[in-house]
Design a protein around this motif. Sequence first.
Motif, PDB file in Angstrom:
ATOM      1  N   ARG A  89       0.832  -1.198   0.000  1.00 49.38           N
ATOM      2  CA  ARG A  89       0.000   0.000   0.000  1.00 49.38           C
ATOM      3  C   ARG A  89       0.869   1.250   0.000  1.00 49.38           C
ATOM      4  N   VAL A  90       0.519   2.217  -0.843  1.00 48.83           N
ATOM      5  CA  VAL A  90       1.229   3.495  -0.922  1.00 48.83           C
ATOM      6  C   VAL A  90       0.242   4.597  -0.541  1.00 48.83           C
ATOM      7  N   VAL A  91       0.505   5.270   0.577  1.00 54.25           N
ATOM      8  CA  VAL A  91      -0.349   6.352   1.053  1.00 54.25           C
ATOM      9  C   VAL A  91       0.480   7.619   1.139  1.00 54.25           C
ATOM     10  N   ALA A  92      -0.023   8.707   0.569  1.00 54.61           N
ATOM     11  CA  ALA A  92       0.694   9.980   0.604  1.00 54.61           C
ATOM     12  C   ALA A  92      -0.270  11.106   0.922  1.00 54.61           C
ATOM     13  N   SER A  93       0.208  12.100   1.647  1.00 52.30           N
ATOM     14  CA  SER A  93      -0.583  13.263   2.022  1.00 52.30           C
ATOM     15  C   SER A  93      -0.218  14.462   1.163  1.00 52.30           C
ATOM     16  N   SER A  94      -1.082  15.479   1.232  1.00 49.44           N
ATOM     17  CA  SER A  94      -0.801  16.751   0.567  1.00 49.44           C
ATOM     18  C   SER A  94      -1.539  17.842   1.330  1.00 49.44           C
TER      19      SER A  94
END
Length: 415
Positions: A89-94
Amino acid sequence: GRPGADADDVVARVTLPRGVTHAPDAVVPGTDGCTADAGGREVLCRLGRLPAGTTRPVQLNVRVAGALDRSAEIRVTGAGAAETRASVRVVASSANLTPVWSGIGDLDVTEVGAPLLVCRYGAQVPCPSVHRPHDNNGLDMQPLDDAAPPGPRADVPVSSQTTLALPAGRPVVWAGLYWSGVRAPGDGWSAELGTARLRAPDGTWTDVRAPADAITRVDDSGRSYYPSAVDVTDVVARGGAGAWALADVAVADGRSDPEPTYYAGWSLVVVHGTQAADGASVTVHAGGAWIGRATAAPAFAFVAEAGTRARIGVVAWEGDRGSGDDRLSLSGVGALTPLRWDGTAVAGGGSRSNAFDSTATGWRYANALGVDAKGFEEVVLASDVGTLTPTTSADQYLIGVVTVRTVAPDGVSAP
């Protein structure tokens, strides 16, 4: 291959999700022998010979274009060993907003909400200003308690209700509860920041508690704002459509602010339908993005596919009905048009120059006095990375949730 045998010519093939590319020039070196194709999404790591019973850690540095919650697919092959597949799983914020739920299928999303403080004029609560373009700023904002639960109450009892409309036969896939309030430096809180009571349409009350690490924001006048959030999927799935209520969250216990901007409110964000291998893509991003006069506007980037139809939704706090020049602009499109109180964009529709105007879908009045819970008109994305930029010239507000629903022209969203 043979049990316990060595493996020769081991190769790990990694397929990165849209919006993620290999970054071989990262400051921290990655594993030697990893190379990507021209697009940067297909990576081959040649690991050579691996003796039986050993492991080989692989570090793959990547560059992420925006907020996302997707999976990288991994396939490992080698002479003398069975093929192995896995996903990561790849989770990224912005812009301080992180994906908290993501899915694909016959899905849609809605946001509803209501205030917990309303204006008073003489004996009238709410005052007539809820029907007109007035702000919570400067008004005599007082606790609303029109869905009072049984039992002990908070120091300042508050409650309100909103109407959740769902198409018949569509199950609730995911639901999040959000609430927020503000106090001046001389005020206290009426309750713990993470506690609330939620009432379902059948009248059942449920005590909920958000994580204890809720972050408060402080504006240039020293006021403290807090956002709280909790997953209520099971509760909303059982309760379904109808009148939901929230009670006894933390609100300011005084009125010491010489320039009052008091508000408190709440929202339900609900994803409904069925998940499948393809269809519409829905992602809910939550956190706290502060937009003020003295701070640079945070740009929120999300990953989708150019040419897809996109519907953006928000939950935000302290937006003002009477203040203009609050915009939510999308790269390649321009300022978005907010949907109105009844979910439409026709006559009497929202203004692109007043995007955060205290419109809470589901509440009984058009003016929610500091609470926004609504969608924007559907648009077509100009690129694979959409950038949302909220701006203001006079107002200040806190964005707690951004929802993104995309549908490709052929009805199939790409992974």
